[in-house]
Motif scaffolding. Structure first.
Motif, PDB file in Angstrom:
ATOM      1  N   ILE A 162     -46.630  52.076 -41.075  1.00  0.00           N
ATOM      2  CA  ILE A 162     -47.204  51.487 -42.292  1.00  0.00           C
ATOM      3  C   ILE A 162     -46.360  50.322 -42.772  1.00  0.00           C
ATOM      4  O   ILE A 162     -46.890  49.268 -43.150  1.00  0.00           O
ATOM      5  N   ARG A 163     -45.049  50.477 -42.741  1.00  0.00           N
ATOM      6  CA  ARG A 163     -44.149  49.406 -43.181  1.00  0.00           C
ATOM      7  C   ARG A 163     -44.290  48.167 -42.293  1.00  0.00           C
ATOM      8  O   ARG A 163     -44.374  47.040 -42.791  1.00  0.00           O
ATOM      9  N   LYS A 164     -44.361  48.381 -40.996  1.00  0.00           N
ATOM     10  CA  LYS A 164     -44.500  47.264 -40.055  1.00  0.00           C
ATOM     11  C   LYS A 164     -45.832  46.544 -40.261  1.00  0.00           C
ATOM     12  O   LYS A 164     -45.885  45.306 -40.284  1.00  0.00           O
ATOM     13  N   THR A 165     -46.904  47.306 -40.444  1.00  0.00           N
ATOM     14  CA  THR A 165     -48.228  46.718 -40.654  1.00  0.00           C
ATOM     15  C   THR A 165     -48.260  45.936 -41.958  1.00  0.00           C
ATOM     16  O   THR A 165     -48.819  44.835 -42.020  1.00  0.00           O
ATOM     17  N   TYR A 166     -47.652  46.472 -43.014  1.00  0.00           N
ATOM     18  CA  TYR A 166     -47.645  45.794 -44.305  1.00  0.00           C
ATOM     19  C   TYR A 166     -46.867  44.480 -44.232  1.00  0.00           C
ATOM     20  O   TYR A 166     -47.279  43.481 -44.809  1.00  0.00           O
ATOM     21  N   LYS A 167     -45.749  44.471 -43.524  1.00  0.00           N
ATOM     22  CA  LYS A 167     -44.962  43.241 -43.397  1.00  0.00           C
ATOM     23  C   LYS A 167     -45.710  42.156 -42.625  1.00  0.00           C
ATOM     24  O   LYS A 167     -45.510  40.972 -42.881  1.00  0.00           O
ATOM     25  N   LYS A 168     -46.581  42.550 -41.699  1.00  0.00           N
ATOM     26  CA  LYS A 168     -47.325  41.570 -40.906  1.00  0.00           C
ATOM     27  C   LYS A 168     -48.514  40.981 -41.659  1.00  0.00           C
ATOM     28  O   LYS A 168     -49.069  39.981 -41.236  1.00  0.00           O
TER      29      LYS A 168
ATOM     30  N   ASP B 290     -50.852  39.049 -44.430  1.00  0.00           N
ATOM     31  CA  ASP B 290     -50.721  37.853 -45.243  1.00  0.00           C
ATOM     32  C   ASP B 290     -50.800  38.246 -46.720  1.00  0.00           C
ATOM     33  O   ASP B 290     -50.977  39.416 -47.064  1.00  0.00           O
ATOM     34  N   TYR B 291     -50.662  37.255 -47.584  1.00  0.00           N
ATOM     35  CA  TYR B 291     -50.624  37.517 -49.022  1.00  0.00           C
ATOM     36  C   TYR B 291     -51.909  38.183 -49.516  1.00  0.00           C
ATOM     37  O   TYR B 291     -51.860  39.132 -50.306  1.00  0.00           O
ATOM     38  N   GLU B 292     -53.047  37.715 -49.023  1.00  0.00           N
ATOM     39  CA  GLU B 292     -54.335  38.269 -49.462  1.00  0.00           C
ATOM     40  C   GLU B 292     -54.479  39.728 -49.027  1.00  0.00           C
ATOM     41  O   GLU B 292     -54.966  40.575 -49.786  1.00  0.00           O
ATOM     42  N   GLY B 293     -54.031  40.039 -47.833  1.00  0.00           N
ATOM     43  CA  GLY B 293     -54.082  41.416 -47.350  1.00  0.00           C
ATOM     44  C   GLY B 293     -53.196  42.340 -48.168  1.00  0.00           C
ATOM     45  O   GLY B 293     -53.560  43.478 -48.468  1.00  0.00           O
ATOM     46  N   LYS B 294     -52.018  41.825 -48.536  1.00  0.00           N
ATOM     47  CA  LYS B 294     -51.109  42.627 -49.363  1.00  0.00           C
ATOM     48  C   LYS B 294     -51.707  42.891 -50.741  1.00  0.00           C
ATOM     49  O   LYS B 294     -51.554  43.979 -51.297  1.00  0.00           O
ATOM     50  N   GLN B 295     -52.403  41.909 -51.287  1.00  0.00           N
ATOM     51  CA  GLN B 295     -53.051  42.109 -52.584  1.00  0.00           C
ATOM     52  C   GLN B 295     -54.173  43.140 -52.485  1.00  0.00           C
ATOM     53  O   GLN B 295     -54.359  43.956 -53.395  1.00  0.00           O
ATOM     54  N   ASP B 296     -54.899  43.114 -51.367  1.00  0.00           N
ATOM     55  CA  ASP B 296     -55.956  44.119 -51.154  1.00  0.00           C
ATOM     56  C   ASP B 296     -55.368  45.532 -51.090  1.00  0.00           C
ATOM     57  O   ASP B 296     -55.931  46.478 -51.636  1.00  0.00           O
ATOM     58  N   VAL B 297     -54.226  45.656 -50.426  1.00  0.00           N
ATOM     59  CA  VAL B 297     -53.561  46.965 -50.339  1.00  0.00           C
ATOM     60  C   VAL B 297     -53.118  47.424 -51.721  1.00  0.00           C
ATOM     61  O   VAL B 297     -53.308  48.586 -52.094  1.00  0.00           O
ATOM     62  N   LYS B 298     -52.547  46.514 -52.505  1.00  0.00           N
ATOM     63  CA  LYS B 298     -52.105  46.871 -53.860  1.00  0.00           C
ATOM     64  C   LYS B 298     -53.280  47.294 -54.729  1.00  0.00           C
ATOM     65  O   LYS B 298     -53.184  48.250 -55.509  1.00  0.00           O
ATOM     66  N   ASP B 299     -54.398  46.592 -54.590  1.00  0.00           N
ATOM     67  CA  ASP B 299     -55.599  46.977 -55.353  1.00  0.00           C
ATOM     68  C   ASP B 299     -56.116  48.338 -54.908  1.00  0.00           C
ATOM     69  O   ASP B 299     -56.561  49.145 -55.729  1.00  0.00           O
TER      70      ASP B 299
END
Length: 112
Positions: free
Chosen positions: A20-26, A28-37
């Motif tokens: 999960i950590r490796k996938t999250y680091k890879k 982009d910014y928009e994907g990270k925002q989707d995960v946070k939402d």
């Protein structure tokens, strides 16, 4: 035998965490925002409690610690109940009833 049990327990917890950590680091910014939402979504509790509960349950089975088994089963049950509540709130009655049945059957199987 205890060394093999310890290695399996470490792998059960380490592989998902590092994946999960490796996938999250890879992402982009928009994907990270989707995960946070998505993490803020209450229906996500079904996934979190169920996954962690299964891991704790399996860890308890491997280490033969009954308390961990019961805690894991409780977390899985909480995950199913929160999923049912979330499904009913979103007007997904069939999904809610399905989750309720799955949780009930799982609880009966666990306690038998």
């Amino acid at each position: 035998m205890k060394i093999i049990q310890a290695i399996i327990i470490i792998l059960i917890w380490a592989i998902p965490i590092f994946s999960i950590r490796k996938t999250y680091k890879k992402m982009d910014y928009e994907g990270k925002q989707d995960v946070k939402d998505e993490l803020k979504n209450p229906s996500f509790l079904l996934f979190v409690f169920t996954c962690i509960g299964f891991q704790v349950l399996i860890t308890g089975n491997i280490s033969e610690i009954k308390l961990l088994q019961h805690i894991g089963a409780g977390l899985v049950f909480i995950g199913f109940v929160s999923g049912c509540v979330g499904a009913f709130r979103q007007r997904y009655f069939k999904k809610g009833i399905g989750l309720m049945l799955a949780g009930g059957i799982g609880a009966v199987i666990y306690f038998i």
